[in-house]
Design an enzyme around this catalytic site. Structure first.
Site, PDB file in Angstrom:
ATOM      1  N   GLU A 487       0.871  -1.295   0.205  1.00 44.98           N
ATOM      2  CA  GLU A 487       0.104   0.035  -0.067  1.00 44.98           C
ATOM      3  C   GLU A 487       0.835   1.272  -0.121  1.00 44.98           C
ATOM      4  O   GLU A 487       1.166   1.743  -0.962  1.00 44.98           O
ATOM      5  CB  GLU A 487      -0.993   0.015   1.071  1.00 44.98           C
ATOM      6  N   TRP A 551     -12.172  11.900   4.492  1.00 46.42           N
ATOM      7  CA  TRP A 551     -10.965  11.633   3.440  1.00 46.42           C
ATOM      8  C   TRP A 551     -10.735  12.812   2.714  1.00 46.42           C
ATOM      9  O   TRP A 551      -9.794  13.578   2.749  1.00 46.42           O
ATOM     10  CB  TRP A 551     -11.022  10.275   2.933  1.00 46.42           C
ATOM     11  N   GLU A 765      -2.229   0.387  13.454  1.00 38.11           N
ATOM     12  CA  GLU A 765      -3.453   0.531  12.616  1.00 38.11           C
ATOM     13  C   GLU A 765      -4.686   0.398  13.264  1.00 38.11           C
ATOM     14  O   GLU A 765      -5.660   1.222  13.115  1.00 38.11           O
ATOM     15  CB  GLU A 765      -3.416  -0.135  11.283  1.00 38.11           C
ATOM     16  N   HIS A 786       1.064   2.788  11.473  1.00 39.98           N
ATOM     17  CA  HIS A 786       0.155   3.660  10.848  1.00 39.98           C
ATOM     18  C   HIS A 786       0.039   4.608  11.774  1.00 39.98           C
ATOM     19  O   HIS A 786      -0.508   4.530  12.840  1.00 39.98           O
ATOM     20  CB  HIS A 786      -1.217   2.712  10.886  1.00 39.98           C
TER      21      HIS A 786
HETATM   22  C1  BGC Z   1      -5.647   2.013   4.557  1.00 36.85           C
HETATM   23  C2  BGC Z   1      -6.074   3.258   5.563  1.00 36.85           C
HETATM   24  C3  BGC Z   1      -6.896   4.076   4.752  1.00 36.85           C
HETATM   25  C4  BGC Z   1      -8.026   3.005   4.345  1.00 36.85           C
HETATM   26  C5  BGC Z   1      -9.327   3.661   3.929  1.00 36.85           C
HETATM   27  C6  BGC Z   1      -6.626   1.234   4.366  1.00 36.85           C
HETATM   28  O1  BGC Z   1      -6.230   0.291   3.492  1.00 36.85           O
HETATM   29  O2  BGC Z   1      -4.236   1.523   5.006  1.00 36.85           O
HETATM   30  O3  BGC Z   1      -5.131   3.773   6.662  1.00 36.85           O
HETATM   31  O4  BGC Z   1      -7.294   5.107   5.209  1.00 36.85           O
HETATM   32  O5  BGC Z   1      -7.697   1.832   3.656  1.00 36.85           O
HETATM   33  O6  BGC Z   1     -10.360   3.181   4.604  1.00 36.85           O
END
Ligand code: BGC
Length: 911
Positions: A487, A551, A765, A786
């Site tokens: 990612e 977001w 995370e 995270h």
């Molecule tokens: C990421 C998050 C991101 C999210 C969206 C994930 O895969 O690691 O931190 O904000 O997707 O929901």
């Protein structure tokens, strides 16, 4: 006589010093950078800080001078501001003649203060312009025929050239499709890595400028570069995607040499270069690592007289001009870490523990037989059996393979990949591995540390450490969600949540200046904001990207936050159209009903969910339309505020009014007469209270419901990515700082300290990435680095230690520590645009001592949590007796006053 005058001046200087009379100017910066080379701003803004002893010092005037030589002789002067009667010392625009490409400009500043003193001219700083016009470039893109395959070996490019006269100055401007490492006469150029960084490549590509005057020699010279796949061609985003920006790597370089006699020549990438692809870097990929075969090393390829007769001609690439000067911070190797242990796992793997979940790579020192192959596998954690755990990396291999040349002591470091790891499994090491053989190299954007937080609770200090390391690991040119799995993308919600905390720990002004521009560039035509920036999930930038509330709101929240912290109005002005387009996008979607239906995809991401057997406990779910509408209101309010700051009166009125309307509808839709909010989740209360969507007469009742929920969970939170950053702020805003402390100091899941008690060295995370029984959360989504939940750092700085600002850029500070009997002391420091600031408290011998430091040219309002103003003293003196204290006021339980610059220790009896 000369001697007497000299002594007299020295004596006067000394007296000045003894009496706190010295005034000087320090830390000059240009566009948030110190001595930038390759600047792309036509009217750079200059900042400085005052160094002044004593209290209450304010600048009353300044003078800037700029010249093409550091001697500032009249013929070299390009601008003098003259004496400007102003207290402005941050981001003052250069206003002289038009600046020339490639020219270095030297500058100094001196100031006058309110005590009647004038500083000497500052030390000389400079900025150097980049190639500001497209016509300044004559270099051509060079590529390698056939180099379009996945995981292809790194291509090399080289050329030799002659220098026949003495050089006065040489600067190289360089960029690439993919990563580049440039070499001149056998040495790497510059100390940056992972260049040219990551921007929305389809729209703009950064070049770097390096002063290479001392790297050239009269006679034969060799220049070259090796390229890596990088973000341009490598694997990016999950789903095994690659070559998102293109399949061909390429190099663009322009070396500009000015001879001592004033003549100029250029060496540029063009048809005269040669290329080879048979070097040692056999494979490179950000997610998957690097394979390096040292037996194939091209020895001497970057020095003159190398035999390149078997190298091939280059091909010329044609692309629309999209170059921009580097705006962000260079990525560098910033720290080295030695392993804390090397051991065998129960199954016999040789494991190295770096003691810190870090981002970058390792350097290996090894000697052995030619052809020996060493494999290094990286992971963040060990499983409960003590074996390397890589499932959470998903498809990212994070593996280095090194084949020895067999030439004695060999040193290997990868260059076109990076990993997030604490543990390294070493396979095939030809000797006994010792800590001398392996070193962790920490790689991140070279941010200046600006903040610190320290207190008497060692777990909280570890939390702060984890926040800082989460930031280091995820600020690699863009703010990423995580640095290890497949990612590592610029997830907007994560950055929105964390940006204020980030701006305490490190100077992120230039970092966000760059990334925010990419947000605006990647914004869809209809105003929607992609989930990740640069938008590799939909690189064509279609206008159909469906955004998610919290977001997409990064487009408003992040510029506003940067403005709040750095006072950079230029940034706010530049981002304003993008901010407005985002709010307009929502306005269109929400329509007249003002409820943004379907606006949230991710909801309050990763909020606490009650396990099945505890089904009597409500889970923390928050309604998605509620979230979307709350953020609609918030972004609209921040847009109205921004419009006001920028003097856009019509917009300020329009969006102020829109906010009021959304607020009304929101209250009607989501708040019961008794003050219950939304789904009764913590995040429902937090968002409504934080965004001021609750009426005055309901606020207390709502606050009580929130507190009731926290207490009913045994002082545990249930919030996700969107609620968590504001949770403690809301509690302290509504008079429940004690509850916020209970949450902050909670050690069991879900809480901030639970991961700390489990040995975390970065922010996780998920609240329960590693469960109490040592099993893991779902491998599909379980990063141990995270930063999002690290957003609590902001509350620790602003509320625990009390280091807050009243005005953009920390001109008027608000120092309001919140002592608690649960700790003995807490202190935060912050290097604001005006200088070193400190706020903190200490409980000692029945007293509370509040320490504050205000930099020169700034002021502060201080709030002491005791209602009796006479009970507050400094050095035995009452507030009224202290010259620099003014405007003393009180409420039932607070004493409020103003102070000028200086260092103060206020004291009162602990209630
Ligand atoms: C990421 C998050 C991101 C999210 C969206 C994930 O895969 O690691 O931190 O904000 O997707 O929901």
């Amino acid at each position: 006589m000369k001697y007497i005058i000299g002594s007299l001046i020295a004596f006067m200087f000394l007296c000045g010093n003894l009496h706190g009379q010295v005034l000087s100017v320090k830390e000059l910066s240009c566009e948030h950078k110190i001595n930038p080379v390759g600047l792309g701003v036509s009217q750079p803004r200059l900042s400085w800080k005052l160094e002044a002893e004593g209290r209450g010092v304010m600048q009353t005037a300044y003078e800037i001078r700029v010249a093409t030589e550091p001697t500032f002789a009249p013929v070299q002067m390009v601008w003098s501001s003259g004496k400007v009667m102003s207290d402005a010392s941050v981001l003052q625009p250069y206003s002289g003649e038009a600046l020339k490409s490639g020219q270095r400009y030297y500058w100094q500043v001196r100031v006058w203060d309110n005590k009647g003193k004038v500083s000497p001219w500052s030390l000389t700083s400079y900025w150097e312009m980049g190639l500001i016009n497209a016509s300044d470039w004559s270099a051509k893109w060079i590529e390698r025929e056939g180099d379009t395959l996945r995981y292809a070996p790194s291509p090399y490019f080289r050329k030799e050239f002659l220098i026949d006269r003495q050089i006065a100055k040489a600067v190289v401007y360089v960029t690439s499709h993919g990563f580049y490492e440039m070499h001149l006469n056998g040495k790497k150029v510059g100390d940056e890595v992972l260049t040219p960084g990551w921007t929305a490549y389809g729209k703009r590509l950064q070049y770097q400028a390096y002063d290479v005057t001392t790297m050239l020699t009269v006679g034969k010279n060799a220049v070259g570069a090796v390229l890596g796949d990088g973000w341009y061609r490598g694997t990016l985003a999950w789903g095994d995607k690659w070559a998102i920006y293109g399949k061909r790597l390429g190099l663009l370089m322009q070396l500009q040499i000015t001879y001592a006699d004033g003549t100029e020549v250029r060496v540029v990438t063009d048809e005269s270069w040669k290329t080879n692809q048979n070097g040692a870097i056999v494979m490179n990929d950000i997610y998957n690592g690097e394979t390096y075969d040292a037996t194939k090393k091209l020895i001497g390829w970057d020095i003159p007289e190398y035999d390149d007769s078997l190298w091939q001609p280059v091909r010329i690439g044609h692309y629309p001009f999209n170059l921009v000067a580097s705006e962000g911070l260079p990525i560098r190797k910033l720290e080295e870490i030695k392993p804390v242990s090397i051991f065998r796992s129960p199954k016999g793997s040789l494991l190295v523990d770096m003691g810190q979940n870090m981002v970058g790579w390792v350097r290996l020192n090894v000697a052995g037989a030619q052809g020996t192959k060493i494999v290094l596998r990286h992971a963040e954690v060990l499983d409960k059996y003590g074996e390397l755990y890589t499932d959470n990396l998903r498809s990212a291999k994070c593996q280095l393979t090194y084949t020895l040349a067999g030439t004695g002591e060999e040193v290997y470091e990868p260059r076109f990949t990076f990993m997030g790891f604490r543990y390294v499994e070493v396979i095939g090491f030809p000797d006994t591995l010792t800590t001398d053989d392996i070193t962790g190299i920490v790689v991140c954007s070279d941010m200046q540390q600006t903040g610190s937080f320290e207190c008497s609770d060692s777990l909280l200090n570890q939390l702060q450490h984890n926040i800082v390391w989460g930031q280091k690991g995820n600020f690699v040119d863009i703010p990423t969600d995580c640095p290890q799995r497949d990612e590592r993308l610029g997830w907007t919600g994560d950055a929105q949540a964390f940006c204020r905390t980030a701006a305490f720990n490190f100077d992120v002004s230039a970092f966000f200046t760059k990334w925010l521009k990419d947000i605006a560039l990647e914004q869809c035509l209809n105003g929607s904001i992609p989930h990740v920036i640069p938008n590799v999930l939909d690189p064509q930038g279609s206008s159909t990207t469906t955004p998610s509330a919290g977001w997409g709101d990064v487009a408003v929240i992040a510029p506003w936050t940067m403005y709040t912290v750095y006072g950079d109005k230029g940034l706010l002005e530049r981002q304003y159209p993008s901010m407005k387009a985002w709010v307009e996008y929502i306005r269109e979607k929400a329509g007249d009903g003002l409820i943004w239906k379907g606006g949230s995809i991710f909801g309050d991401w990763l909020f606490y969910r009650a396990p099945m057997k505890k089904h009597t406990q409500p889970d923390g779910h928050t309604d998605h339309d509620f979230i979307a509408t709350a953020f609609y209101a918030y972004s609209t309010r921040l847009l109205a505020e921004s419009a006001k700051e920028l003097g856009k009166h019509e917009d300020a009125a329009f969006y102020g009014d829109l906010y009021a309307k959304i607020r009304n509808v929101f209250m009607h839709e989501y708040i019961t007469p008794a003050g219950r909010i939304g789904t009764n989740s913590q995040t429902s209360y937090v968002l409504a209270l934080m965004f001021d969507l609750v009426s005055d007469n309901q606020r207390d009742a709502s606050a009580k419901f929130l507190v009731e929920d926290i207490r009913s969970r045994g002082n545990h939170l249930s919030t996700g990515f969107l609620g968590t950053p504001f949770l403690c702020h809301v509690l302290s805003n509504i008079g429940y700082t004690d509850v916020a402390y209970d949450l902050l100091l909670q050690k069991t899941y879900p809480s901030w300290l639970y991961p700390v008690t489990m040995g975390a060295t970065t922010i996780w995370e998920r609240w329960d990435g590693l469960k109490p029984d040592s099993t893991f959360q779902d491998a599909g989504m379980n990063s141990f680095n995270h930063y999002a939940y690290g957003a609590i750092g902001d509350w620790m700085y602003r509320v625990v230690a009390g280091l807050e600002t009243q005005t953009p850029g920390y001109r008027q500070l608000l120092l309001q520590p919140h002592p608690t009997k649960k700790m003995i002391y807490a202190t935060a420091t912050f290097d604001s645009p005006y200088g070193k600031t400190l706020s903190g408290w200490e409980r000692k011998d029945g007293k509370v001592i509040v320490h504050v430091v205000v930099p020169a040219n700034a002021k502060a309002k201080v709030v002491i949590p005791v209602g009796d103003t006479l009970a507050v003293t400094e050095n035995g003196r009452k507030l009224l007796e202290i010259n620099e204290v003014s405007n003393i006021q009180k409420t039932a339980d607070e004493t409020i006053f103003e102070i000028g610059s200086g260092s103060y220790d206020f004291e009162y009896d602990e209630p």
